[in-house]
Design a protein around this motif. Structure first.
Motif, PDB file in Angstrom:
ATOM      1  N   PRO B 194       0.822  -1.226   0.000  1.00 10.90           N
ATOM      2  CA  PRO B 194       0.000   0.000   0.000  1.00 10.90           C
ATOM      3  C   PRO B 194       0.849   1.266   0.000  1.00 10.90           C
ATOM      4  O   PRO B 194       0.522   2.230  -0.714  1.00 10.90           O
ATOM      5  CB  PRO B 194      -0.797  -0.119   1.303  1.00 10.90           C
ATOM      6  N   LEU B 197       2.084   2.066  -3.481  1.00  9.36           N
ATOM      7  CA  LEU B 197       1.107   2.279  -4.556  1.00  9.36           C
ATOM      8  C   LEU B 197       1.288   3.599  -5.327  1.00  9.36           C
ATOM      9  O   LEU B 197       1.195   3.594  -6.558  1.00  9.36           O
ATOM     10  CB  LEU B 197      -0.315   2.191  -4.005  1.00  9.36           C
ATOM     11  N   THR B 270      -5.553   4.915  -3.646  1.00 17.27           N
ATOM     12  CA  THR B 270      -4.647   5.619  -2.728  1.00 17.27           C
ATOM     13  C   THR B 270      -5.308   6.880  -2.198  1.00 17.27           C
ATOM     14  O   THR B 270      -4.689   7.930  -2.115  1.00 17.27           O
ATOM     15  CB  THR B 270      -3.320   5.988  -3.429  1.00 17.27           C
TER      16      THR B 270
END
Lengths: 270, 280
Positions: B194, B197, B270
């Motif tokens: 994450p 990203l 995001t």
């Protein structure tokens, strides 16, 4: 340990892994060409030998010398790059100072980066050819057009980079718009100009090479690639590719040198 | 004469409207200003072609480009399918996927990272489209050679950006994951990917443009008798510039739409990133 030694140590620490990986890549290249045959993938030494005979076996002015072709391509790329820098900086200054330009032009500048601009290369060549311009101008136009956008975007970001307190300070000095530009905005933009310039240099070489494809040009790395492709001369294609990479790398090296020189002149920072 | 007068009036009106609009900060104003600018440019293009009697072999008028779009629909669709659906998409997926996996593999070794990253950055700056003649030699004139060029062009930006992204998560956050007894994979899935990203999307967006360029340019080196690159080079050579411009319009729309889709996906995935969280 003195500072020079630690500097040397650091240099070895960064260079050694790169060296090992590069050697591994060359070994892998040998292995693949041994498996699929040198007709499809020539060995690195064959490519180096072709490149060597081409560069050292003929005078630099001979069309058999790849340096001659690299020079032709580099000329187009550099002329294009010079135009891109002048025009890009001028438009960035306009965008930063006029709100109308920022609102109307900037979205198109950003959107145009998502477009495969190189696709227009054959058309630019044909149209400029009809206007009586062939050889250098269409190639420079294409590579300049490609290199233009990163410079605009980088310079706009850079000219806006100073903090608002810095602008406030300039106001307390009762600095004019020109002084704010010369003493605050322009120095701040240099740190953003060089990353943009690196992208632009790479793009301008690519643009010059691709622009040579549809012209039926006699000289230049792109023309060499196309000739190699027509006549099935794998070695010539690979040697040309290596030369193109060397050209790109040396232009990037010059950019890095200019950046380092400017950094040293400005006391170690940009 | 009337054209010149109308153009002059329209230009003044458009400049006035843009100047007015750029003072307000609403969403409509932000969208309308570039739209007016674009429409003005198209009108001036049309007016210049008609007013100065510019020959069609130099610059076709926008109306001629639009009519070419409609009169050659079947041909242009075939070109689009060959270049975008058959060459760009497979090449893009393979190139980005392989670059991503390679970055995951390299990330486990600090030595490889230090060795490969500078080289990867350097290779990204090389004119990789040059491998097109070799790809055509290896994989033939069909879509396979174009997809191969796209793979070669997209792999290194993805590798470099993903590796940079994987280094994004802080030591404190990693310590926290360790304190939860999270292993390598769990940390990768819940924290490091994450955090990576934004970088991965940077590469995806950059690659969407590079992929189209790669496929179009590879067709200059040899292709079946359709495809967008083939169409542009042959139509330009035979001075059918309206077809060239129609193909360029499609290429531009394809590029912008792909980019916009990726940007929307980025925003959805995001949403936590400061660049989207900030309302202003």
């Amino acid at each position: 340990m003195t500072r020079e030694q630690s500097g040397l140590r650091r240099a070895v620490d960064t260079a050694f892994p790169v060296f090992v990986v590069a050697v591994a890549a060359v070994v892998l290249w040998y292995a693949i060409s041994a498996i699929i045959g040198t007709a499809l993938l020539p060995r690195p030494d064959q490519v180096a030998a072709t490149l060597g005979t081409s560069v050292f076996g003929w005078p630099v002015t001979s069309p058999r010398n790849l340096l001659y072709h690299a020079g032709v391509t580099a000329e187009a790329a550099l002329v294009g790059l010079a135009f891109a820098i002048v025009l890009g900086v001028a438009i960035a200054v306009g965008i930063v100072h006029f709100r109308v330009l920022d609102r109307s032009l900037m979205p198109w500048v950003i959107a145009s980066q998502t477009i495969p601009i190189l696709a227009i290369a054959p058309m630019v060549v044909v149209v400029l050819g009809n206007l009586g311009l062939s050889g250098l101008p269409p190639k420079a136009a294409i590579s300049g057009y490609l290199a233009f956008f990163p410079i605009v975007v980088g310079m706009v970001t850079g000219l806006r980079a100073p903090d608002s307190i810095q602008f406030d300070l300039m106001r307390t000095y009762s600095a004019s718009g020109q002084q704010v530009f010369a003493k605050l905005r322009l120095p701040a933009s240099v740190a953003f100009l060089f990353p943009a310039l690196r992208v632009s240099v790479a793009l301008s070489v690519m643009g010059a090479i691709v622009a040579e494809l549809p012209t039926g040009a006699q000289a230049g790395l792109g023309a060499r690639l196309l000739a190699g492709s027509y006549y099935g001369q794998t070695l010539m294609i690979w040697a040309t590719l290596v030369m193109a990479a060397l050209l790109s790398a040396s232009l990037l090296g010059v950019t890095a040198l200019a950046e380092a020189g400017l950094r040293a002149w400005r006391g170690g920072r940009l | 004469m009337t054209i010149a007068l109308v153009s002059l009036l329209l230009t003044i009106a458009a400049l006035w409207a843009m100047a007015r609009l750029s003072r307000s900060d609403t969403r409509t104003a932000r969208l309308a200003t570039p739209a007016i600018f674009g429409l003005l440019l198209i009108w001036l293009w049309q007016a210049a072609v008609m007013g100065f009697h510019i020959p069609r072999i130099l610059l076709p008028a926008p109306t001629e480009v639009v009519s070419a779009l409609f009169s050659h629909t079947a041909m242009l669709r075939r070109d689009f399918v060959q270049t975008f659906v058959r060459s760009v998409i497979p090449g893009y997926v393979i190139g980005c996927g392989f670059g991503f996996l390679a970055a995951l593999a390299i990330d486990r070794s600090a030595f490889l990272k230090r060795g490969l990253l500078p080289l990867g950055g350097l290779i990204s700056a090389m004119p990789i489209v040059g491998v097109a003649p070799i790809a055509v030699m290896w994989f033939g004139f069909g879509w396979q050679s174009k997809a191969a060029v796209v793979v070669a062009m997209t792999i290194f930006p993805m590798l470099v950006n993903t590796t940079a992204g994987l280094a994004e998560s802080g030591a404190l956050e990693r310590d926290l994951m360790t304190s939860y007894a999270a292993g390598y994979w769990l940390t990768l899935l819940k924290l490091r990917l994450p955090a990576a990203l934004p970088h991965i999307f940077t590469a995806l967006k950059l690659n969407s443009t590079l992929a189209l360029i790669g496929a179009v340019v590879a067709e200059f080196f040899g292709s079946p008798v359709f495809g967008m690159g083939f169409r542009i080079s042959t139509a330009a050579a035979s001075l059918n510039l309206d077809v060239v411009w129609a193909t360029i319009t499609i290429a531009a729309l394809t590029g912008s739409l792909s980019f916009a889709l990726l940007a929307l996906a980025e925003r959805a995935v995001t949403f936590w990133h400061p660049s989207f969280r900030n309302p202003s």
